[in-house]
Design an enzyme around this catalytic site. Structure first.
Site, PDB file in Angstrom:
ATOM      1  N   HIS A  16       2.896  97.708  40.454  1.00 17.56           N
ATOM      2  CA  HIS A  16       3.786  97.043  41.398  1.00 17.56           C
ATOM      3  C   HIS A  16       5.165  97.694  41.345  1.00 17.56           C
ATOM      4  CE1 HIS A  16       1.476  92.945  41.570  1.00 17.56           C
ATOM      5  NE2 HIS A  16       0.672  93.996  41.653  1.00 17.56           N
ATOM      6  N   GLU A  67       7.927  95.067  48.286  1.00 14.80           N
ATOM      7  CA  GLU A  67       7.017  95.289  47.155  1.00 14.80           C
ATOM      8  C   GLU A  67       5.903  96.240  47.587  1.00 14.80           C
ATOM      9  OE1 GLU A  67       4.917  92.542  43.846  1.00 14.80           O
ATOM     10  OE2 GLU A  67       4.108  92.270  45.860  1.00 14.80           O
TER      11      GLU A  67
END
Length: 243
Positions: free
Chosen positions: A135, A154
């Site tokens: 991530h 993200e």
């Protein structure tokens, strides 16, 4: 009457600001998607191998954002939401192999207008339930008519096997209203281990194929480089006639 006019102006102002707020995240997703598409096309036309298999994108709905605001106990302030909820804009990239994940992450974060804010490496440090993914929280500038919005997004990068496992876990998680029975939790952990083994095995095969391909290319190059010129072959033939 004057009070009503002021209230109407306030409503109009906040409606405009909310539209701008949501549009900024939409544009951030489009900007990142374009960057990834450029990489995909470059690899497709110039390199022998494309590490990017599939891309998905989304922007959280206002309802979903509101739920997260309540969960985090944030004030209903757009600047506070923008600063504290950093996954409103989301991109998910599926790669064939684990090494590709880090290659793609490096290619994206090296771009001048992408600022890497935070990295959560759930591949090297999986979650207790077996979840794996890389991530990245990044910040990207969005140029609007009267301002520049620096928007968080993200980026999740994972293999196809990791994505399949995460999708299955997500469905089970909500089917049981987030209270998964122990036998299913154990089964999911075992499945995560199996998915990891598959990733490792497929990467070994991929590396072996790449080595064989390189060896074939080297041999071809050597054969081409030692090809004798026609004049020298004719000279050897003439020598054989007289010997």
């Amino acid at each position: 009457m004057e009070h009503t006019q002021i209230e109407m102006e306030k409503i109009k102002y906040w409606r405009t600001e909310l539209v701008r707020f949501m549009m900024a995240y939409k544009f951030a997703v489009e900007e990142l998607s374009t960057k990834i598409s450029i990489l995909q096309e470059e690899f497709q036309h110039i390199h022998d191998y494309n590490p990017i298999e599939h891309v998905k994108s989304r922007v959280k709905s206002p309802e979903s954002i509101l739920k997260k605001v309540q969960k985090k106990k944030l004030p209903l302030s757009l600047p506070m939401i923008q600063e504290n909820i950093r996954d409103i804009a989301g991109i998910r990239i599926n790669c064939s192999f684990v090494t590709d994940i880090y290659k793609v992450a490096n290619m994206l974060t090296k771009q001048q207008d992408i600022t890497l804010i935070e990295t959560k490496d759930y591949i090297k440090n999986p979650k207790p339930n077996g979840y794996k993914s890389l991530h990245l929280i990044v910040k990207i500038p969005i140029f609007m008519s009267d301002r520049v919005e620096n928007v968080y997004a993200e980026i999740q990068i994972r293999t196809i096997a990791m994505d399949f496992w995460a999708s299955l876990e997500h469905k089970i998680y909500y089917k049981y209203n987030k209270a998964i029975p122990k036998e299913l939790r154990d089964g999911l952990k075992e499945a995560a281990f199996t998915a990891n083994e598959l990733d490792e095995k497929m990467e070994r095969i991929h590396n072996e194929v790449s080595e064989l391909k390189e060896a074939d290319q080297l041999n071809s190059h050597i054969e081409e480089s030692i090809t004798l010129p026609p004049e020298f072959i004719a000279l050897l033939s003439e020598h054989e006639k007289h010997s």
